[in-house]
Design a protein around this motif. Structure first.
Motif, PDB file in Angstrom:
ATOM      1  N   LEU A   1      31.182  47.267  44.829  1.00  0.00           N
ATOM      2  CA  LEU A   1      32.455  46.794  45.361  1.00  0.00           C
ATOM      3  C   LEU A   1      33.590  47.652  44.795  1.00  0.00           C
ATOM      4  CD1 LEU A   1      32.151  42.881  45.280  1.00  0.00           C
ATOM      5  CD2 LEU A   1      31.317  44.509  46.987  1.00  0.00           C
ATOM      6  N   ASP A   2      34.734  47.619  45.470  1.00  0.00           N
ATOM      7  CA  ASP A   2      35.873  48.434  45.042  1.00  0.00           C
ATOM      8  C   ASP A   2      36.739  47.732  44.000  1.00  0.00           C
ATOM      9  OD1 ASP A   2      35.449  50.704  46.829  1.00  0.00           O
ATOM     10  OD2 ASP A   2      35.894  49.287  48.431  1.00  0.00           O
ATOM     11  N   TYR A   3      36.815  46.401  44.067  1.00  0.00           N
ATOM     12  CA  TYR A   3      37.676  45.685  43.125  1.00  0.00           C
ATOM     13  C   TYR A   3      37.199  44.250  42.950  1.00  0.00           C
ATOM     14  CZ  TYR A   3      39.952  43.365  47.128  1.00  0.00           C
ATOM     15  OH  TYR A   3      40.199  42.616  48.253  1.00  0.00           O
ATOM     16  N   VAL A   4      37.645  43.648  41.865  1.00  0.00           N
ATOM     17  CA  VAL A   4      37.488  42.211  41.652  1.00  0.00           C
ATOM     18  C   VAL A   4      38.886  41.633  41.501  1.00  0.00           C
ATOM     19  CG1 VAL A   4      35.213  42.407  40.578  1.00  0.00           C
ATOM     20  CG2 VAL A   4      37.264  42.447  39.146  1.00  0.00           C
ATOM     21  N   SER A   5      39.044  40.368  41.839  1.00  0.00           N
ATOM     22  CA  SER A   5      40.334  39.701  41.696  1.00  0.00           C
ATOM     23  C   SER A   5      40.130  38.414  40.925  1.00  0.00           C
ATOM     24  CB  SER A   5      40.943  39.411  43.075  1.00  0.00           C
ATOM     25  OG  SER A   5      42.276  38.950  42.945  1.00  0.00           O
ATOM     26  N   ALA A   6      40.947  38.206  39.904  1.00  0.00           N
ATOM     27  CA  ALA A   6      40.794  37.054  39.012  1.00  0.00           C
ATOM     28  C   ALA A   6      42.144  36.382  38.812  1.00  0.00           C
ATOM     29  CB  ALA A   6      40.233  37.511  37.661  1.00  0.00           C
ATOM     30  N   SER A   7      42.150  35.207  38.224  1.00  0.00           N
ATOM     31  CA  SER A   7      43.402  34.528  37.903  1.00  0.00           C
ATOM     32  C   SER A   7      44.162  35.384  36.886  1.00  0.00           C
ATOM     33  CB  SER A   7      43.128  33.134  37.340  1.00  0.00           C
ATOM     34  OG  SER A   7      42.370  33.224  36.154  1.00  0.00           O
ATOM     35  N   PRO A   8      45.500  35.283  36.835  1.00  0.00           N
ATOM     36  CA  PRO A   8      46.286  36.196  35.992  1.00  0.00           C
ATOM     37  C   PRO A   8      45.812  36.310  34.550  1.00  0.00           C
ATOM     38  CG  PRO A   8      47.749  34.963  37.435  1.00  0.00           C
ATOM     39  CD  PRO A   8      46.375  34.392  37.641  1.00  0.00           C
ATOM     40  N   TYR A   9      45.496  35.173  33.919  1.00  0.00           N
ATOM     41  CA  TYR A   9      45.098  35.217  32.515  1.00  0.00           C
ATOM     42  C   TYR A   9      43.684  35.766  32.319  1.00  0.00           C
ATOM     43  CZ  TYR A   9      49.260  32.869  30.794  1.00  0.00           C
ATOM     44  OH  TYR A   9      50.555  32.568  30.447  1.00  0.00           O
ATOM     45  N   ARG A  10      42.973  35.961  33.429  1.00  0.00           N
ATOM     46  CA  ARG A  10      41.633  36.542  33.332  1.00  0.00           C
ATOM     47  C   ARG A  10      41.625  38.047  33.631  1.00  0.00           C
ATOM     48  NH1 ARG A  10      36.376  33.247  33.848  1.00  0.00           N
ATOM     49  NH2 ARG A  10      36.859  31.590  32.376  1.00  0.00           N
TER      50      ARG A  10
ATOM     51  N   THR B   1      28.769  50.527  59.161  1.00  0.00           N
ATOM     52  CA  THR B   1      29.645  50.610  60.334  1.00  0.00           C
ATOM     53  C   THR B   1      30.928  51.366  60.030  1.00  0.00           C
ATOM     54  OG1 THR B   1      28.809  48.508  61.206  1.00  0.00           O
ATOM     55  CG2 THR B   1      30.965  49.235  62.005  1.00  0.00           C
ATOM     56  N   ARG B   2      31.526  51.063  58.873  1.00  0.00           N
ATOM     57  CA  ARG B   2      32.824  51.659  58.509  1.00  0.00           C
ATOM     58  C   ARG B   2      32.700  52.180  57.075  1.00  0.00           C
ATOM     59  NH1 ARG B   2      38.268  50.628  60.352  1.00  0.00           N
ATOM     60  NH2 ARG B   2      37.512  48.931  61.684  1.00  0.00           N
ATOM     61  N   PRO B   3      32.342  53.441  56.901  1.00  0.00           N
ATOM     62  CA  PRO B   3      32.073  53.970  55.552  1.00  0.00           C
ATOM     63  C   PRO B   3      33.226  53.800  54.569  1.00  0.00           C
ATOM     64  CG  PRO B   3      31.287  55.497  57.229  1.00  0.00           C
ATOM     65  CD  PRO B   3      32.065  54.434  57.953  1.00  0.00           C
ATOM     66  N   ASP B   4      34.477  53.783  55.066  1.00  0.00           N
ATOM     67  CA  ASP B   4      35.617  53.677  54.157  1.00  0.00           C
ATOM     68  C   ASP B   4      36.128  52.247  54.021  1.00  0.00           C
ATOM     69  OD1 ASP B   4      36.608  53.356  56.702  1.00  0.00           O
ATOM     70  OD2 ASP B   4      38.398  54.598  56.379  1.00  0.00           O
ATOM     71  N   ILE B   5      35.338  51.248  54.421  1.00  0.00           N
ATOM     72  CA  ILE B   5      35.789  49.862  54.329  1.00  0.00           C
ATOM     73  C   ILE B   5      36.051  49.495  52.871  1.00  0.00           C
ATOM     74  CG2 ILE B   5      33.461  48.850  54.154  1.00  0.00           C
ATOM     75  CD1 ILE B   5      34.505  46.572  56.002  1.00  0.00           C
ATOM     76  N   LYS B   6      37.118  48.762  52.642  1.00  0.00           N
ATOM     77  CA  LYS B   6      37.475  48.330  51.286  1.00  0.00           C
ATOM     78  C   LYS B   6      36.774  47.006  51.003  1.00  0.00           C
ATOM     79  CE  LYS B   6      41.598  49.195  49.793  1.00  0.00           C
ATOM     80  NZ  LYS B   6      43.061  49.145  49.526  1.00  0.00           N
ATOM     81  N   LEU B   7      36.105  46.897  49.852  1.00  0.00           N
ATOM     82  CA  LEU B   7      35.305  45.720  49.527  1.00  0.00           C
ATOM     83  C   LEU B   7      35.755  45.137  48.193  1.00  0.00           C
ATOM     84  CD1 LEU B   7      31.785  47.193  50.399  1.00  0.00           C
ATOM     85  CD2 LEU B   7      33.149  45.668  51.836  1.00  0.00           C
ATOM     86  N   GLY B   8      36.035  43.839  48.192  1.00  0.00           N
ATOM     87  CA  GLY B   8      36.438  43.176  46.955  1.00  0.00           C
ATOM     88  C   GLY B   8      35.914  41.756  46.898  1.00  0.00           C
ATOM     89  N   ILE B   9      36.161  41.115  45.764  1.00  0.00           N
ATOM     90  CA  ILE B   9      35.769  39.709  45.578  1.00  0.00           C
ATOM     91  C   ILE B   9      36.979  38.962  45.038  1.00  0.00           C
ATOM     92  CG2 ILE B   9      34.872  40.197  43.270  1.00  0.00           C
ATOM     93  CD1 ILE B   9      32.842  38.006  43.627  1.00  0.00           C
ATOM     94  N   CYS B  10      37.251  37.779  45.602  1.00  0.00           N
ATOM     95  CA  CYS B  10      38.447  37.045  45.183  1.00  0.00           C
ATOM     96  C   CYS B  10      38.151  35.610  44.763  1.00  0.00           C
ATOM     97  CB  CYS B  10      39.501  37.054  46.299  1.00  0.00           C
ATOM     98  SG  CYS B  10      38.973  36.214  47.809  1.00  0.00           S
ATOM     99  N   GLY B  11      36.870  35.218  44.741  1.00  0.00           N
ATOM    100  CA  GLY B  11      36.536  33.888  44.243  1.00  0.00           C
ATOM    101  C   GLY B  11      36.692  33.832  42.732  1.00  0.00           C
ATOM    102  N   GLU B  12      36.517  32.640  42.142  1.00  0.00           N
ATOM    103  CA  GLU B  12      36.649  32.493  40.693  1.00  0.00           C
ATOM    104  C   GLU B  12      35.666  33.384  39.942  1.00  0.00           C
ATOM    105  OE1 GLU B  12      38.940  30.731  38.837  1.00  0.00           O
ATOM    106  OE2 GLU B  12      39.884  30.675  40.811  1.00  0.00           O
ATOM    107  N   HIS B  13      34.595  33.807  40.628  1.00  0.00           N
ATOM    108  CA  HIS B  13      33.619  34.690  39.991  1.00  0.00           C
ATOM    109  C   HIS B  13      34.239  36.035  39.613  1.00  0.00           C
ATOM    110  CE1 HIS B  13      31.112  31.957  42.557  1.00  0.00           C
ATOM    111  NE2 HIS B  13      30.480  31.850  41.405  1.00  0.00           N
ATOM    112  N   GLY B  14      35.377  36.375  40.189  1.00  0.00           N
ATOM    113  CA  GLY B  14      36.025  37.647  39.887  1.00  0.00           C
ATOM    114  C   GLY B  14      36.480  37.776  38.447  1.00  0.00           C
TER     115      GLY B  14
END
Length: 787
Positions: free
Chosen positions: A762-771, A735-748
């Motif tokens: 995906l474009d990015y992962v998000s993790a806790s600071p020490y990870r 639908t939106r070719p330029d959509i930004k995709l990330g993950i922010c659960g603990e799995h990041g």
């Protein structure tokens, strides 16, 4: 795959009442032959017949005491022959049958025991901790013996081609003259150093192998270089010297600390032994966790009560415990513990993992405790010979002092010091080899790495660790602070929109200040902010005394407050009136939060010249219409603030995909949403129908039974949850070719899950600071594996 100490071994197999005489004749050394037979009976009785080895140890101690000797090597051939007879009597008494004399019976008994040890509790724990599948199975090696216990020209040892603690390019190991391999590995005797330099650095008196056996040592050093060059990795080697002849028993890639892994990888790349890409792949991302936490403050006062060998670096403080079961139990209750043992055995694996640090009275730098602790990243001090441990009474005595169970101890695995009480810590320095390897990793990774953070301190920590933005800022945490909870409760108790707006107006400056502080740290970087998510009843009091205090502060009757709390109570709040459902019913909540975000962003842009990029995330969306309504609220607030301030900033509005329906309808949701952030914590719960808070009661069994390969809240369930993520990503992009995709659960922050995120694109992962560093390295490895 190496599992040091987990699989059983039986030495000297084939000795019996007849063959021992043949060994006497072949060797010309009766003392050696009967010592080998004595050792075989004891080991066979323990490993194969599963008899209590304590009875055999006691018999040996009595024999030494009767002769006034300190070591079993001082016992004569007649002493050892008598001890063999006593050992056979113990087997007859405990097992009910004579010790097996048929060598074929001995062989098949030993083979069965080694296969059986694959299912031992210690092996299961080790496999679980190191993600080794149980269905891989094992093999049994049968090989001829060479004997390190044939007198002063014989020896046995364990060595590494580089320092497994620090990573220095220097031979590292220990040996024992007139001994068998178990003496070194099990830590039964404190061994001697391999090199002259190591002995001198430690101030030890016993001769090093380089001094005591110079010719054999020179041959061994040449073998070290040959093996390391061939395998292109640091090697863990076991060897035996039989009457001045060197025999190599085994080699394998050596377990090492994170610090050593980094140095070895960088050095080998610089030496041209491996490529930079191979260096990146050589370091376990999870091992970096060892480097990211504080160490002992060198300026702090230390009450040093003992000193042992610096077997595994790092430092830890905790309550003294004297057995593995207690360590595991107290750690599960939230206590920090130091496991104290005379020497560890493979059966202690669960307690070693639970403990913050390990202290042993016996054993060397290559003992079981040292090797396993280094692999786990636990600080360890071994061979603290000045301490006396009474495991039954749960007391450690040293220099006239007593340490009882529960007393606080600190150990420093870098210096070998043992200290009474707790010692302050300092933050680690992350430069040198760490900085070099992370730089190489950043050059090859495709995935961006952000942090889950909602305080300036967390944001600064994350940015220092290389975070490229905030992937999840949870705003509800800001509402629970003491000065704000009253206004939140007033908002909840309000009977109409006007009352709610009046209460929210009190929160606006507080929220604006929160966001400004975060934006200042993250200036110029994207910051994903999740609008209020939890059900409102979580902000209301639960205890009787609290009700009275809140009612007084809010100026309402206690009964009105209780009635309102009862109205808001939900039987299943996780699936109740929360997330975007709050915004749909009370849009003024999201409106005031959006206003605070935009005002703060404009203020920071004007002050710093680097505008943050707010990405406003609407939680718990299941339908396109929900997101459409909430985006209109956010856009309206933005328009108003931009008009008032006479300036604009870039921003995005998107949603957290955390419901299966949202994943299925991602195509139409992407018509409104400019980004998706996969909240895999809740997506796992809603997909599997499993409450994360209650799953501990059965998930362990599920993993053991192979229902799930890993805990799905630790590593993403690729077949179920992962399929929904892939489907949502594909439909969103369609639908939106330029959509930004990330993950922010603990799995990041989980390397296996990051592999999956790379495969989905995906474009990015998000993790806790020490990870964050863990995620950076894992993302690089995922990119290299993907080719």
């Amino acid at each position: 795959v190496s599992m040091p100490g987990m699989m059983d071994t039986v030495l000297n197999l084939g000795l019996n009442d007849d063959t021992v005489e043949g060994l006497v004749a072949a060797s010309g050394d009766a003392r050696f032959a009967w010592d080998s037979y004595r050792r075989f009976i004891q080991m066979y009785a323990d490993v194969v017949l599963e008899l209590d080895h304590g009875a055999f140890e006691e018999a040996l101690e009595v024999a030494k005491e009767d002769r006034g000797f300190a070591l079993d090597t001082e016992l004569s051939a007649d002493d050892l022959k008598a001890l063999v007879a006593e050992y056979k009597g113990l087997v007859q008494a405990e097992w009910g049958k004579p010790f097996p004399q048929d060598v074929h019976d001995q062989l098949w008994g030993a083979v069965g025991a080694v296969f059986g040890s694959w299912q031992s509790e210690r092996a299961k724990v080790y496999r679980r901790l190191n993600d080794i599948p149980a269905n891989w199975g094992t093999a049994v090696n049968v090989q001829a013996m060479v004997f390190g216990n044939m007198g002063e020209t014989s020896a046995t040892g364990v060595a590494f081609t580089r320092d497994p603690s620090k990573g220095d390019r220097a031979y590292y190991g220990e040996f024992l003259i007139n001994a068998q391999g178990e003496d070194v590995v099990a830590g039964i005797r404190t061994p001697q150093y391999l090199t002259l330099k190591a002995r001198e650095d430690a101030g030890a008196k016993a001769a090093s192998m380089e001094e005591a056996m110079p010719a054999v040592y020179a041959e061994l050093a040449a073998v070290f270089d040959r093996l390391e060059t061939h395998y292109r990795d640091m090697q863990d080697i076991e060897f035996t010297v039989e009457r001045a002849k060197l025999w190599m028993l085994q080699t394998r890639s050596g377990k090492r600390t994170a610090k050593a892994a980094l140095k070895i990888a960088v050095d080998m790349a610089d030496e041209g032994l491996i490529t930079r890409d191979e260096a990146i792949l050589r370091v376990d991302p999870m091992a970096l966790d060892q480097l990211l936490h504080p160490t002992l403050d060198p300026k702090a006062t230390r009450d040093v009560i003992a000193k042992g060998l610096p077997a595994s670096p790092g430092a830890a403080s905790g309550a003294a415990v004297f057995d593995a079961d207690t360590a595991e139990k107290r750690a599960a209750a939230g206590d920090s513990v130091i496991l104290i043992r005379t020497e560890t055995s493979p059966e202690d694996i669960h307690g070693m993992h639970a403990a913050k640090g390990i202290l042993t009275a016996r054993g060397g730098m290559t003992s079981h405790a040292a090797v396993v602790a280094r692999g786990m990243g636990r600080p360890c001090v071994s061979g603290a010979g000045s301490v006396s441990i009474d495991a039954k009474a749960k007391i450690m005595r040293v220099a006239g002092r007593e340490v009882r169970e529960g007393d606080t101890l600190t150990i420093d695995g870098t210096t070998g010091e043992v200290m009474a009480g707790s010692v302050p810590t300092v933050q680690p320095e992350l430069s040198g080899d760490f900085g070099t390897l992370m730089g190489w990793a950043d050059e090859v990774r495709r995935l961006k790495v952000r942090a889950n953070a909602e305080t300036p301190h967390d944001c600064r920590t994350a940015r220092d660790f290389g975070a490229e933005g905030v992937g999840l800022c949870r705003t509800e945490h800001m509402f629970f602070e003491g000065s704000r909870i009253t206004a939140v409760r007033q908002m909840i108790l309000a009977e109409d929109e006007g009352g709610r707006r009046a209460a929210l107006a009190k929160l606006l400056p507080e929220q604006r200040a929160d966001f400004a502080a975060i934006f200042e740290v993250m200036a110029g970087l994207p910051v994903t902010i999740r609008l209020l998510d939890p059900p409102l009843h979580e902000f209301l009091p639960h205890e009787e005394a609290e009700f009275a205090d809140v009612a007084k502060a809010a100026g309402v009757d206690v009964e009105i407050l209780k009635r309102r709390a009862a109205e808001l109570h939900e039987f299943n709040p996780m699936l109740g009136h929360r997330g975007c459902r709050l915004g749909v019913t009370y849009p003024e909540i999201y409106e005031i939060q959006a206003r605070a975000i935009f005002e703060a962003a404009i203020d920071v842009a004007a002050k710093s010249g680097a505008a943050p990029i707010p990405e406003i995330m609407i939680p718990l969306v299941a339908t396109r219409r929900e997101l459409e309504l909430m985006k209109a609220v956010v856009d309206k607030a933005a328009k108003a603030v931009f008009a008032e301030r006479g300036t604009t900033i870039e921003y995005l509005v998107g949603t957290m995909i955390e419901l299966p329906r949202a994943a299925l309808r991602a195509g139409e949701i992407a018509e409104v949403g400019e980004f998706f952030s996969f909240g895999t914590n809740d997506l796992t719960q809603t997909t599997l129908g499993v409450s994360r808070d209650d799953a501990a009661r059965f998930l362990g069994v599920y993993v053991e039974q192979g229902i799930y390969a890993k805990d799905p809240f630790v590593s993403i369930d690729v077949e179920g949850v992962g399929e929904l993520v892939k489907l949502a990503a594909d439909r969103g992009r369609a639908t939106r070719p330029d959509i930004k995709l990330g993950i922010c659960g603990e799995h990041g922050g989980d390397p296996a899950s990051i592999d999956f995120c790379e495969s989905v694109g995906l474009d990015y992962v998000s993790a806790s600071p020490y990870r964050v560093p863990i995620a950076r390295l894992a993302a690089a490895q995922a990119a290299l594996k993907a080719g």
